[in-house]
Scaffold this motif. Structure first.
Motif, mmCIF file in Angstrom:
data_model
loop_
_atom_site.group_PDB
_atom_site.id
_atom_site.type_symbol
_atom_site.label_atom_id
_atom_site.label_comp_id
_atom_site.label_asym_id
_atom_site.label_seq_id
_atom_site.Cartn_x
_atom_site.Cartn_y
_atom_site.Cartn_z
ATOM 1 N N GLU A 16 0.831 -1.205 0.000
ATOM 2 C CA GLU A 16 0.000 0.000 0.000
ATOM 3 C C GLU A 16 0.866 1.255 0.000
ATOM 4 O OE1 GLU A 16 -3.593 2.056 2.589
ATOM 5 O OE2 GLU A 16 -3.068 -0.027 2.940
ATOM 6 N N PHE A 17 1.967 1.215 0.713
ATOM 7 C CA PHE A 17 2.883 2.364 0.746
ATOM 8 C C PHE A 17 3.487 2.613 -0.629
ATOM 9 C CE2 PHE A 17 7.174 4.099 1.706
ATOM 10 C CZ PHE A 17 6.766 5.312 2.223
ATOM 11 N N GLY A 18 3.930 1.553 -1.288
ATOM 12 C CA GLY A 18 4.508 1.691 -2.618
ATOM 13 C C GLY A 18 3.486 2.166 -3.641
ATOM 14 N N LEU A 19 2.265 1.633 -3.565
ATOM 15 C CA LEU A 19 1.208 2.075 -4.476
ATOM 16 C C LEU A 19 0.835 3.531 -4.235
ATOM 17 C CD1 LEU A 19 -1.095 -1.068 -4.580
ATOM 18 C CD2 LEU A 19 0.398 -0.196 -6.380
ATOM 19 N N THR A 20 0.918 3.976 -2.987
ATOM 20 C CA THR A 20 0.657 5.385 -2.676
ATOM 21 C C THR A 20 1.688 6.278 -3.349
ATOM 22 O OG1 THR A 20 -0.350 4.796 -0.564
ATOM 23 C CG2 THR A 20 0.387 7.066 -0.820
ATOM 24 N N TYR A 21 2.950 5.876 -3.299
ATOM 25 C CA TYR A 21 3.995 6.650 -3.960
ATOM 26 C C TYR A 21 3.782 6.697 -5.475
ATOM 27 C CZ TYR A 21 7.460 8.468 -0.772
ATOM 28 O OH TYR A 21 8.113 9.246 0.145
ATOM 29 N N ILE A 22 3.429 5.572 -6.053
ATOM 30 C CA ILE A 22 3.164 5.543 -7.498
ATOM 31 C C ILE A 22 1.991 6.462 -7.834
ATOM 32 C CG2 ILE A 22 2.353 4.079 -9.390
ATOM 33 C CD1 ILE A 22 3.991 1.797 -8.091
ATOM 34 N N PHE A 23 0.915 6.375 -7.056
ATOM 35 C CA PHE A 23 -0.244 7.236 -7.260
ATOM 36 C C PHE A 23 0.145 8.711 -7.140
ATOM 37 C CE2 PHE A 23 -3.670 9.713 -5.263
ATOM 38 C CZ PHE A 23 -4.617 9.649 -6.269
ATOM 39 N N TYR A 24 0.992 9.037 -6.165
ATOM 40 C CA TYR A 24 1.426 10.414 -5.960
ATOM 41 C C TYR A 24 2.168 10.944 -7.188
ATOM 42 C CZ TYR A 24 4.219 14.297 -4.201
ATOM 43 O OH TYR A 24 4.838 15.508 -4.052
ATOM 44 N N PHE A 25 3.139 10.192 -7.665
ATOM 45 C CA PHE A 25 3.932 10.664 -8.798
ATOM 46 C C PHE A 25 3.126 10.719 -10.103
ATOM 47 C CE2 PHE A 25 7.568 9.401 -6.061
ATOM 48 C CZ PHE A 25 8.130 10.663 -5.979
ATOM 49 N N VAL A 26 2.262 9.743 -10.325
ATOM 50 C CA VAL A 26 1.422 9.767 -11.524
ATOM 51 C C VAL A 26 0.454 10.947 -11.465
ATOM 52 C CG1 VAL A 26 -0.420 8.539 -12.734
ATOM 53 C CG2 VAL A 26 1.644 7.321 -12.042
#
Length: 120
Positions: A16-26
């Protein structure tokens, strides 16, 4: 997954933490493409600032919950490069002061102990 993303309480897994970072940058890149910080419209500039601040808030909240998963205070995220440690390090085994393990590992309940014998 992704329950209470605006809350600073609880624990989250690395996924979930990694997906949050991906969502943030996208999301940040999409905002730059659509609105862009150099927009001529004053309304668009205010909208851009509000959306970026919201994304930063979500990222800070999720990082605090990941710090909790490691057994640390949310303030640990201000340590340089600690975000990499949060992304790759495993969580604390079992429950800690911030809640039960989100993986369910080590969250023994009393009902699971019924019928087991004590070994000395």
């Amino acid at each position: 997954m992704f329950k209470n993303v605006l809350s600073f309480k609880g624990r989250i897994r690395r996924t979930e933490f990694g997906l949050t970072y991906i969502f943030y940058f996208v999301s940040l890149n999409l905002l730059d493409l659509i609105i862009g910080p150099e927009s001529n419209s004053e309304l668009a500039a205010y909208l851009y600032i509000i959306l970026v601040l919201f994304l930063i808030y979500v990222l800070i909240a999720q990082s605090a919950k990941r710090c909790h998963d490691r057994g640390n205070s949310g303030w640990y995220q201000i340590i340089p490069f600690y975000g990499l440690w949060l992304l790759f390090a495993d969580s604390d085994h079992g429950p800690n002061q911030y809640g039960p393990n989100p993986k369910g590992i080590g969250n023994d309940q009393e009902i699971d102990q019924i019928g087991k014998t004590e070994e000395d």
